[in-house]
Write an enzyme that holds these catalytic residues in place. Structure first.
Site, PDB file in Angstrom:
ATOM      1  N   ASP A   1       0.740   5.060   1.720  1.00 58.78           N
ATOM      2  CA  ASP A   1      -0.080   5.703   2.896  1.00 58.78           C
ATOM      3  C   ASP A   1      -0.789   6.981   2.073  1.00 58.78           C
ATOM      4  O   ASP A   1      -0.351   7.712   1.349  1.00 58.78           O
ATOM      5  CB  ASP A   1       0.704   6.306   3.941  1.00 58.78           C
ATOM      6  CG  ASP A   1       1.351   5.027   4.524  1.00 58.78           C
ATOM      7  OD1 ASP A   1       0.989   4.131   4.645  1.00 58.78           O
ATOM      8  OD2 ASP A   1       2.720   5.324   5.179  1.00 58.78           O
TER       9      ASP A   1
ATOM     10  N   HIS B   1       0.934  -1.122  -0.054  1.00 60.02           N
ATOM     11  CA  HIS B   1      -0.106   0.170  -0.025  1.00 60.02           C
ATOM     12  C   HIS B   1       0.811   1.390  -0.067  1.00 60.02           C
ATOM     13  O   HIS B   1       2.054   1.106   0.433  1.00 60.02           O
ATOM     14  CB  HIS B   1      -0.919   0.097   1.208  1.00 60.02           C
ATOM     15  CG  HIS B   1      -0.075   0.198   2.533  1.00 60.02           C
ATOM     16  ND1 HIS B   1       0.585  -0.808   3.125  1.00 60.02           N
ATOM     17  CD2 HIS B   1       0.068   1.268   3.315  1.00 60.02           C
ATOM     18  CE1 HIS B   1       1.091  -0.273   4.062  1.00 60.02           C
ATOM     19  NE2 HIS B   1       0.759   1.071   4.256  1.00 60.02           N
TER      20      HIS B   1
ATOM     21  N   HIS C   1       4.899   0.305  -0.091  1.00 59.30           N
ATOM     22  CA  HIS C   1       5.520  -0.609   0.920  1.00 59.30           C
ATOM     23  C   HIS C   1       4.633  -1.404   1.656  1.00 59.30           C
ATOM     24  O   HIS C   1       3.380  -1.418   1.421  1.00 59.30           O
ATOM     25  CB  HIS C   1       6.126   0.441   1.951  1.00 59.30           C
ATOM     26  CG  HIS C   1       5.028   1.212   2.853  1.00 59.30           C
ATOM     27  ND1 HIS C   1       4.577   2.452   2.084  1.00 59.30           N
ATOM     28  CD2 HIS C   1       4.693   1.192   4.016  1.00 59.30           C
ATOM     29  CE1 HIS C   1       3.764   2.711   3.171  1.00 59.30           C
ATOM     30  NE2 HIS C   1       3.776   2.205   4.112  1.00 59.30           N
TER      31      HIS C   1
ATOM     32  N   ARG D   1       6.846  -8.513  16.242  1.00 61.37           N
ATOM     33  CA  ARG D   1       7.518  -7.415  15.662  1.00 61.37           C
ATOM     34  C   ARG D   1       6.706  -6.136  16.134  1.00 61.37           C
ATOM     35  O   ARG D   1       5.530  -6.190  15.905  1.00 61.37           O
ATOM     36  CB  ARG D   1       7.737  -7.484  14.269  1.00 61.37           C
ATOM     37  CG  ARG D   1       8.292  -6.322  13.650  1.00 61.37           C
ATOM     38  CD  ARG D   1       8.533  -6.249  12.153  1.00 61.37           C
ATOM     39  NE  ARG D   1       9.100  -4.949  11.508  1.00 61.37           N
ATOM     40  CZ  ARG D   1       8.206  -4.259  11.029  1.00 61.37           C
ATOM     41  NH1 ARG D   1       7.159  -4.495  10.732  1.00 61.37           N
ATOM     42  NH2 ARG D   1       8.717  -3.020  10.524  1.00 61.37           N
TER      43      ARG D   1
HETATM   44  C1  LIG Z   1      -6.292   7.478   7.273  1.00 59.92           C
HETATM   45  C2  LIG Z   1      -5.778   6.549   7.691  1.00 59.92           C
HETATM   46  C3  LIG Z   1      -6.275   5.249   7.200  1.00 59.92           C
HETATM   47  C4  LIG Z   1      -5.323   4.206   7.602  1.00 59.92           C
HETATM   48  C5  LIG Z   1      -5.195   4.546   9.210  1.00 59.92           C
HETATM   49  C6  LIG Z   1      -5.065   6.080   8.796  1.00 59.92           C
HETATM   50  C7  LIG Z   1      -3.332   6.439   8.186  1.00 59.92           C
HETATM   51  C8  LIG Z   1      -3.157   5.290   7.139  1.00 59.92           C
HETATM   52  C9  LIG Z   1      -4.213   4.254   6.577  1.00 59.92           C
HETATM   53  C10 LIG Z   1      -3.466   2.743   6.440  1.00 59.92           C
HETATM   54  C11 LIG Z   1      -2.359   2.455   7.293  1.00 59.92           C
HETATM   55  C12 LIG Z   1      -3.149   2.757   4.934  1.00 59.92           C
HETATM   56  C13 LIG Z   1      -2.989   1.514   4.430  1.00 59.92           C
HETATM   57  C14 LIG Z   1      -4.125   0.572   4.689  1.00 59.92           C
HETATM   58  C15 LIG Z   1      -4.796   0.555   6.108  1.00 59.92           C
HETATM   59  C16 LIG Z   1      -6.150  -0.004   6.174  1.00 59.92           C
HETATM   60  C17 LIG Z   1      -3.830  -0.467   6.964  1.00 59.92           C
HETATM   61  O1  LIG Z   1      -3.414  -1.472   6.385  1.00 59.92           O
HETATM   62  O2  LIG Z   1      -3.564  -0.246   8.229  1.00 59.92           O
HETATM   63  C18 LIG Z   1      -4.575   2.025   6.539  1.00 59.92           C
HETATM   64  C19 LIG Z   1      -5.561   2.755   7.583  1.00 59.92           C
HETATM   65  C20 LIG Z   1      -6.779   2.249   8.077  1.00 59.92           C
HETATM   66  O3  LIG Z   1      -7.879   2.761   7.567  1.00 59.92           O
HETATM   67  O4  LIG Z   1      -6.630   1.593   9.041  1.00 59.92           O
HETATM   68  O1  LIG Z   2       5.098  -1.716  10.431  1.00 61.34           O
HETATM   69  C1  LIG Z   2       5.822  -1.417   9.472  1.00 61.34           C
HETATM   70  O2  LIG Z   2       6.923  -1.413   9.140  1.00 61.34           O
HETATM   71  C2  LIG Z   2       4.722  -0.601   8.316  1.00 61.34           C
HETATM   72  C3  LIG Z   2       3.410  -0.375   8.673  1.00 61.34           C
HETATM   73  C4  LIG Z   2       2.903   0.448   7.837  1.00 61.34           C
HETATM   74  O3  LIG Z   2       2.979   0.479   6.657  1.00 61.34           O
HETATM   75  C5  LIG Z   2       1.559   1.308   8.135  1.00 61.34           C
HETATM   76  O4  LIG Z   2       1.186   1.382   9.388  1.00 61.34           O
HETATM   77  O5  LIG Z   2       1.070   2.115   7.257  1.00 61.34           O
HETATM   78 FE   LIG Z   3       2.098   2.353   5.633  1.00 61.30          FE
END
Ligand SMILES: C=C1C[C@]23C[C@H]1CC[C@H]2[C@]1(C)CCC[C@@](C)(C(=O)O)[C@H]1[C@@H]3C(=O)O
Ligand SMILES: O=C(O)CCC(=O)C(=O)O
Ligand SMILES: [Fe+2]
Length: 361
Positions: free
Chosen positions: A229, A227, A283, A293
């Protein structure tokens, strides 16, 4: 698996003891391609030297090259106390080792990014991330300690001391971000070197604590799938276990953990603020069968209703705008309601945003 207000929540501390992975956590083969053997060779910028005025052009050039290609670099001598980072890592057990019932009571509510989540099952039905998260909002407010108040309100008075650890950690990262925004402005050649620093001054951030339990089937699962961010800038600290990977030169490359470094990712919103010159970093995080971790992601966002628009001089140099005007709250709503963040989030968002009236997004 339990239900909370009608949504599924997985108990990862129970699941990690089972030999088989529930199908909801399996990922398709194309997403599981192993990382290249080499580690990522990313620039390591000494922020103290930069802030002092030494080798500024050299640092800016390194950052420019990395951000134009994949949006990732690391910083050292960033000024955040090693003891504060260590305390932030150590106190995480107080949250992730809570009984499952208690975790359910602090669960993330629909429409909110704050709270606990186990495997994100409340949001998605498949390709679940093998992780537990606890997130909260941080912004500067002279009259209250917003993080401390959040800890006390959801976890009780006993959590005041821990709340202060994360309050201080967020304050320290906000301070680091000011220097990084200056570095980014210089790398982009923006005339006003303080443009982004000023733009983000009234912004808000989300601190997300990530905990990836050991997984008996690490070859079928991902801690966090591929994904970008959607936020602007992510300042991440990972423990010594390793697992973060960045997609560079068409391959996944591992980021070797450094206790003294903060990992910096460009997010979708900063890509728009740079008129597409800097790339949002693709990433993921892989898991392993041996060791838990932990990482902290500090996601920086503009103030919700502030227009996301690159500086004028950058646009006139480029000749045209790459993306239309939008606000962080528009993009956040899109990622929460209509789209699962990946490497095409911003393009898809803009396409939908242009063709749909704002009210219906
Ligand atoms: C606005 C947000 C959506 C997420 C949490 C915050 C900041 C980053 C987003 C996130 C980390 C982007 C990748 C997908 C996601 C679902 C995750 O894997 O955690 C994301 C967020 C979320 O809605 O939880
Ligand atoms: O844990 C990590 O190294 C990456 C986490 C991440 O990409 C996120 O929380 O958006
Ligand atoms: Fe991320």
């Amino acid at each position: 698996m339990e239900h909370k207000d009608g949504v599924k929540v997985f108990d990862l501390s129970k699941l990690q003891k089972q030999p088989n992975l529930p199908t909801e956590f399996t990922w398709p083969q194309e997403d599981l391609v192993n990382a290249n053997q080499e580690e990522l060779d990313a620039p390591l910028i000494d922020l103290e030297r930069f802030a002092r005025g030494d080798d500024r052009a050299k640092a800016a050039k390194l950052v420019r090259t990395a951000c134009m290609s994949h949006g990732f670099f690391q910083v050292i001598n960033h000024g955040v106390d090693a003891s504060l980072i260590q305390a932030a890592h150590e106190e995480l057990d107080a949250i992730f080792k809570l009984p499952f019932d208690k975790k359910l009571s602090i669960h993330r509510k629909p429409g909110s990014v704050a709270g606990y989540s186990g495997g994100h099952a409340h949001r998605f039905a498949s390709k679940l991330p093998w992780k537990e998260t606890f997130s909260f909002i941080y912004h500067e407010n002279s009259s209250e300690a917003i993080v401390v108040d959040y800890f006390k309100s959801v976890l009780g008075q006993d959590f005041e001391r821990i709340g202060w650890v994360y309050q201080k950690y967020c304050e320290a990262l906000k301070k680091v971000s000011r220097v990084i925004f200056e570095l980014l402005a210089l790398s982009l050649g923006v005339e006003d070197g303080l443009h982004y620093q000023k733009y983000f001054e009234d912004g808000s951030s989300i601190l997300r604590c990530n905990c990836y339990p050991p997984c008996n089937n690490p070859g079928q699962a991902l801690g966090t799938g591929p994904h970008c961010d959607p936020t602007s800038l992510t300042i991440l600290h990972q423990d010594q276990v390793g697992g973060l990977e960045v997609f560079v030169d068409e391959k996944w490359q591992a980021v070797r953990p450094r206790t003294d470094a903060l990992v910096i990712n460009i997010g979708d919103t900063f890509m728009a603020l740079s008129n597409g010159n800097f790339k949002s970093c693709l990433h993921r995080a892989v898991v392993n069968s041996e060791t838990e971790r932990k990482s902290f992601a500090f996601f920086m966002c503009p103030k919700e209703d502030k227009v996301v628009r690159p500086p004028e001089d950058l646009v006139s140099r480029d000749g045209s705008r790459k993306y239309t005007d939008f606000t962080w709250s528009d993009l956040l709503e899109f990622t929460q309601k209509h789209y699962r963040a990946d490497n095409g989030t911003l393009q898809s968002f803009v396409k939908r945003f242009v063709s749909h009236p704002k009210t219906s997004i």
